[in-house]
Scaffold this motif. Structure first.
Motif, PDB file in Angstrom:
ATOM      1  N   VAL A  81       0.826  -1.208   0.000  1.00  7.31           N
ATOM      2  CA  VAL A  81       0.000   0.000   0.000  1.00  7.31           C
ATOM      3  C   VAL A  81       0.863   1.262   0.000  1.00  7.31           C
ATOM      4  O   VAL A  81       0.633   2.179  -0.779  1.00  7.31           O
ATOM      5  CB  VAL A  81      -0.973   0.012   1.198  1.00  7.31           C
ATOM      6  N   PHE A  82       1.888   1.288   0.874  1.00  7.21           N
ATOM      7  CA  PHE A  82       2.704   2.495   1.002  1.00  7.21           C
ATOM      8  C   PHE A  82       4.032   2.413   0.260  1.00  7.21           C
ATOM      9  O   PHE A  82       4.836   3.344   0.306  1.00  7.21           O
ATOM     10  CB  PHE A  82       2.933   2.820   2.485  1.00  7.21           C
ATOM     11  N   ARG A  83       4.281   1.297  -0.421  1.00  8.19           N
ATOM     12  CA  ARG A  83       5.431   1.145  -1.317  1.00  8.19           C
ATOM     13  C   ARG A  83       6.779   1.264  -0.613  1.00  8.19           C
ATOM     14  O   ARG A  83       7.748   1.756  -1.179  1.00  8.19           O
ATOM     15  CB  ARG A  83       5.361   2.162  -2.475  1.00  8.19           C
ATOM     16  N   TYR A  84       6.848   0.812   0.631  1.00  8.75           N
ATOM     17  CA  TYR A  84       8.148   0.727   1.299  1.00  8.75           C
ATOM     18  C   TYR A  84       8.937  -0.423   0.665  1.00  8.75           C
ATOM     19  O   TYR A  84       8.361  -1.440   0.275  1.00  8.75           O
ATOM     20  CB  TYR A  84       7.982   0.406   2.786  1.00  8.75           C
ATOM     21  N   SER A  85      10.256  -0.292   0.605  1.00 11.01           N
ATOM     22  CA  SER A  85      11.089  -1.406   0.143  1.00 11.01           C
ATOM     23  C   SER A  85      11.140  -2.455   1.256  1.00 11.01           C
ATOM     24  O   SER A  85      10.909  -2.145   2.432  1.00 11.01           O
ATOM     25  CB  SER A  85      12.496  -0.915  -0.177  1.00 11.01           C
ATOM     26  N   PHE A  86      11.451  -3.688   0.897  1.00  7.07           N
ATOM     27  CA  PHE A  86      11.515  -4.733   1.923  1.00  7.07           C
ATOM     28  C   PHE A  86      12.628  -4.481   2.949  1.00  7.07           C
ATOM     29  O   PHE A  86      12.442  -4.803   4.133  1.00  7.07           O
ATOM     30  CB  PHE A  86      11.630  -6.113   1.284  1.00  7.07           C
ATOM     31  N   PRO A  87      13.782  -3.905   2.561  1.00  2.56           N
ATOM     32  CA  PRO A  87      14.754  -3.541   3.607  1.00  2.56           C
ATOM     33  C   PRO A  87      14.174  -2.521   4.600  1.00  2.56           C
ATOM     34  O   PRO A  87      14.450  -2.599   5.801  1.00  2.56           O
ATOM     35  CB  PRO A  87      15.917  -2.954   2.804  1.00  2.56           C
ATOM     36  N   GLU A  88      13.366  -1.575   4.112  1.00  2.60           N
ATOM     37  CA  GLU A  88      12.731  -0.608   5.011  1.00  2.60           C
ATOM     38  C   GLU A  88      11.705  -1.297   5.907  1.00  2.60           C
ATOM     39  O   GLU A  88      11.611  -1.005   7.108  1.00  2.60           O
ATOM     40  CB  GLU A  88      12.047   0.495   4.195  1.00  2.60           C
ATOM     41  N   VAL A  89      10.944  -2.219   5.326  1.00  4.42           N
ATOM     42  CA  VAL A  89       9.957  -2.963   6.115  1.00  4.42           C
ATOM     43  C   VAL A  89      10.671  -3.779   7.190  1.00  4.42           C
ATOM     44  O   VAL A  89      10.213  -3.864   8.334  1.00  4.42           O
ATOM     45  CB  VAL A  89       9.117  -3.887   5.209  1.00  4.42           C
ATOM     46  N   ALA A  90      11.804  -4.370   6.819  1.00  2.00           N
ATOM     47  CA  ALA A  90      12.546  -5.220   7.752  1.00  2.00           C
ATOM     48  C   ALA A  90      12.990  -4.443   8.991  1.00  2.00           C
ATOM     49  O   ALA A  90      12.996  -4.983  10.104  1.00  2.00           O
ATOM     50  CB  ALA A  90      13.758  -5.822   7.050  1.00  2.00           C
ATOM     51  N   GLU A  91      13.347  -3.172   8.808  1.00  5.37           N
ATOM     52  CA  GLU A  91      13.767  -2.360   9.953  1.00  5.37           C
ATOM     53  C   GLU A  91      12.634  -2.170  10.947  1.00  5.37           C
ATOM     54  O   GLU A  91      12.865  -2.043  12.153  1.00  5.37           O
ATOM     55  CB  GLU A  91      14.255  -0.992   9.465  1.00  5.37           C
ATOM     56  N   ILE A  92      11.410  -2.126  10.454  1.00  5.81           N
ATOM     57  CA  ILE A  92      10.254  -1.912  11.319  1.00  5.81           C
ATOM     58  C   ILE A  92       9.782  -3.225  11.939  1.00  5.81           C
ATOM     59  O   ILE A  92       9.495  -3.302  13.133  1.00  5.81           O
ATOM     60  CB  ILE A  92       9.113  -1.252  10.525  1.00  5.81           C
TER      61      ILE A  92
END
Length: 314
Positions: A155-166
């Motif tokens: 939905v918000f188009r975060y990259s998977f590395p960015e998602v992984a940080e969260i």
């Protein structure tokens, strides 16, 4: 918790504080994005507001030096908000096990119908397909990690590395979480019905309901229709979903008989045609619909007054 934090931040004064400080404007301009993110992650506008307040509180708890060391404040705010949401989703499962009756995501009105007293445009949720009630209900079936990974990436188009940080997992694990969530969404999808056709069907349902015309109601309902109500133990509402066209039609006809003063209004609910029930000008229920073809497949009735704040003035 939802009161006062942002007011304090935006009205305080003191050495080094400037109301026109561009850095403050940049920080506060993230508010709407954070509200939109948190609402989709939690399905609750009240909880989303709490998350945003807490996120800003953590920012302003840092020293000037700590703030200046953050290269992308907006990204920092979104990361913190995402982590808070992830923690809340974990505890929400336990809370909802003790919730009285069925839990339905909090409905939001169209921007032109927003009746929240403070009326801050930054608190309004952007309406698109990622907030329709059927979609939010599917999200409720996901694990917290699946939901966060899917919403952030798809939905918000975060990259998977960015998602992984969260999420606190590897990018590969987050990719798998999002894929699993995507599969759940596909399995629950129904063929899209044009909005004008949906509006017509909901309008016909309203007229049949007001007329207590059970045969007309049955004709508008899918034979396997499900109606779910959420009173939260605060107002009367059926504790279990009602299944089947005959029983759902009878249930709505019964409501019309016991509450003849109920005013039924056509409104946009989570971006789609819906209905609002009012008594003496006060909203007492919001109805969201899922339409498949020319029949109503699901009805969600939110009665919990704590979830109706944006719909009621004063």
């Amino acid at each position: 918790m939802t009161e006062g934090v942002v007011d304090t931040m935006t009205s305080r004064s003191g050495p080094g504080y400037d109301r026109d400080d561009p850095s403050l404007s940049a920080i506060m301009s993230e508010r709407r994005q954070l509200i939109n993110l948190a609402y989709r992650l939690l399905g609750s506008l009240a909880e989303a507001e709490d998350v945003v307040q807490e996120t800003y509180a953590r920012w302003y708890a840092m020293s000037d030096r700590e703030q200046e060391a953050i290269e992308a404040p907006g990204a920092w705010l979104r990361k913190v908000a995402g982590r808070i949401c992830l923690d809340l989703l974990g505890s929400a499962r336990a809370r909802r096990e003790s919730y009285v009756g069925e839990w339905i995501p909090e409905p939001v009105p169209d921007r032109t119908e927003w009746m929240k007293p403070e009326g801050d445009p930054a608190d309004r949720v952007t309406l698109d397909e990622s907030v329709n009630m059927a979609f939010l209900v599917v999200l409720e079936s996901m694990t917290p990690a699946e939901r966060v990974a899917f919403i952030l990436h798809d939905v918000f188009r975060y990259s998977f590395p960015e998602v992984a940080e969260i999420v606190g997992r590897t990018p590969g694990a987050c990719r798998q979480l999002a894929s699993s969530a995507r599969r759940r969404v596909r399995e629950a999808e129904t063929p899209a019905t044009p909005s004008a056709q949906q509006a017509g069907i909901v309008r016909d349902f309203k007229l049949a309901w007001e007329a207590k015309d059970i045969d007309a109601l049955i004709g508008l309902l899918d034979p396997g229709v499900t109606a779910t109500a959420d009173g939260g133990g605060l107002v009367s509402a059926r504790l279990l979903p009602v299944h089947g066209g005959d029983l759902v039609a009878q249930a709505f006809a019964d409501i019309a008989r016991v509450a003849p003063d109920l005013a039924i209004l056509e409104r946009t609910v989570n971006g789609q045609p819906g209905l609002v029930a009012q008594q003496d000008g006060v909203t007492v229920a919001v109805f969201a619909f899922e339409v498949a073809g020319d029949r109503i497949k699901h009805i969600w009735a939110v009665r919990n007054p704590e979830k109706l704040r944006p719909w009621t003035a004063g």
